[in-house]
Design a protein around this motif. Sequence first.
Motif, mmCIF file in Angstrom:
data_model
loop_
_atom_site.group_PDB
_atom_site.id
_atom_site.type_symbol
_atom_site.label_atom_id
_atom_site.label_comp_id
_atom_site.label_asym_id
_atom_site.label_seq_id
_atom_site.Cartn_x
_atom_site.Cartn_y
_atom_site.Cartn_z
ATOM 1 N N TYR A 137 7.872 2.791 -10.629
ATOM 2 C CA TYR A 137 7.547 2.307 -9.350
ATOM 3 C C TYR A 137 6.407 1.017 -9.260
ATOM 4 O O TYR A 137 5.664 0.856 -10.361
ATOM 5 C CB TYR A 137 7.194 3.184 -8.177
ATOM 6 C CG TYR A 137 5.713 3.767 -8.412
ATOM 7 C CD1 TYR A 137 4.670 3.000 -7.579
ATOM 8 C CD2 TYR A 137 5.482 4.611 -9.215
ATOM 9 C CE1 TYR A 137 3.483 3.605 -7.967
ATOM 10 C CE2 TYR A 137 4.043 5.192 -9.472
ATOM 11 C CZ TYR A 137 3.091 4.678 -8.853
ATOM 12 O OH TYR A 137 1.822 4.925 -8.923
ATOM 13 N N LYS A 138 6.786 0.143 -8.426
ATOM 14 C CA LYS A 138 5.552 -0.957 -8.220
ATOM 15 C C LYS A 138 5.371 -0.923 -6.855
ATOM 16 O O LYS A 138 6.145 -1.103 -5.682
ATOM 17 C CB LYS A 138 6.513 -2.191 -8.878
ATOM 18 C CG LYS A 138 5.506 -3.314 -8.687
ATOM 19 C CD LYS A 138 6.268 -5.031 -9.253
ATOM 20 C CE LYS A 138 5.530 -5.882 -9.278
ATOM 21 N NZ LYS A 138 6.224 -7.098 -9.812
ATOM 22 N N ILE A 139 4.162 -1.189 -6.395
ATOM 23 C CA ILE A 139 3.649 -1.422 -5.199
ATOM 24 C C ILE A 139 2.875 -2.672 -4.954
ATOM 25 O O ILE A 139 1.898 -2.927 -5.842
ATOM 26 C CB ILE A 139 2.686 -0.368 -4.527
ATOM 27 C CG1 ILE A 139 3.445 1.196 -4.980
ATOM 28 C CG2 ILE A 139 2.052 -0.492 -3.289
ATOM 29 C CD1 ILE A 139 2.534 2.553 -4.208
ATOM 30 N N GLN A 140 3.214 -3.327 -4.049
ATOM 31 C CA GLN A 140 2.635 -4.894 -3.962
ATOM 32 C C GLN A 140 2.008 -4.909 -2.553
ATOM 33 O O GLN A 140 2.667 -4.829 -1.763
ATOM 34 C CB GLN A 140 3.713 -5.822 -4.465
ATOM 35 C CG GLN A 140 2.975 -7.337 -3.940
ATOM 36 C CD GLN A 140 4.142 -8.440 -4.597
ATOM 37 O OE1 GLN A 140 4.488 -8.229 -5.616
ATOM 38 N NE2 GLN A 140 4.565 -9.151 -3.558
ATOM 39 N N LYS A 141 0.627 -5.314 -2.465
ATOM 40 C CA LYS A 141 0.055 -5.398 -0.883
ATOM 41 C C LYS A 141 0.582 -6.723 -0.678
ATOM 42 O O LYS A 141 0.197 -7.694 -1.149
ATOM 43 C CB LYS A 141 -1.391 -5.151 -1.090
ATOM 44 C CG LYS A 141 -1.720 -3.791 -1.539
ATOM 45 C CD LYS A 141 -3.424 -3.605 -1.345
ATOM 46 C CE LYS A 141 -3.701 -2.147 -1.602
ATOM 47 N NZ LYS A 141 -5.234 -1.833 -1.604
ATOM 48 N N SER A 142 1.020 -6.992 0.566
ATOM 49 C CA SER A 142 1.249 -8.241 0.929
ATOM 50 C C SER A 142 -0.103 -8.758 1.769
ATOM 51 O O SER A 142 -0.766 -7.959 2.391
ATOM 52 C CB SER A 142 2.191 -8.030 2.150
ATOM 53 O OG SER A 142 2.691 -9.279 2.732
#
Length: 228
Positions: A59-64
């Motif tokens: 998984y990958k989580i990117q903060k906008s």
Amino acid sequence: MTVAGMMRLAEIDQSKLGKDLMKYSISLLSAKVSKLYFLQIGNIDDDVLEYIASIGIPYKIQKSKTDYMSGWMFKNNESLQENYKMIDDLFDWVLYPDADDLLPERILDILKEGDALGAETVRLHFIECFGSIDNVIGVKEGYPIGPHFKAVKCRNDITFVGSDGFNEAHHPNGLKRYETDWCMRHLRYANPEGIEERKKMNYFQEYFLQNHQLIQYQPNQKFNYYKI
């Protein structure tokens, strides 16, 4: 067939929907894909992030860094575009339910049907849960929710900018859609506490304040089954 999943983790959804339902939506998506891509919008509690890590698939989580606003002013297409551009591997399809959506159990079969038709997008009918994930509001005249795009091919030339869903109308060669009769459960009124919160926020559509027949969700039934 390779499938990725993407979802926007929005702080406002966490508060309106509740973390248990958010986690359940994530779990159903994770069971159908080989990698997850999350765009985090606002603050998300640690236990939600820990739950994602515990699922056991990449998984990958990117903060906008962008303020996409909320409510009726939410910049839907722009945030979907940022989420879509996070995808860094090759896939045939991308599923993109919101955190308050539950994909149909046979979604992978639906994608295979789309492939057989040469489709590049898939639309599903929304059915609205009320008070729980198993009770569905009967669909009658005036029902305000139509079909929504929830799957798209993974290609560099496809963009979500410029239309509701993505730019199939603006694509130089056009994009072929697969219009299905299958249903996706919508959870914005599935949480009893969330119902009251939405009323306070003046974010409750008049249609859903009416008296409605509730129908037990049936995973193998199509949209017409819920019409009354």
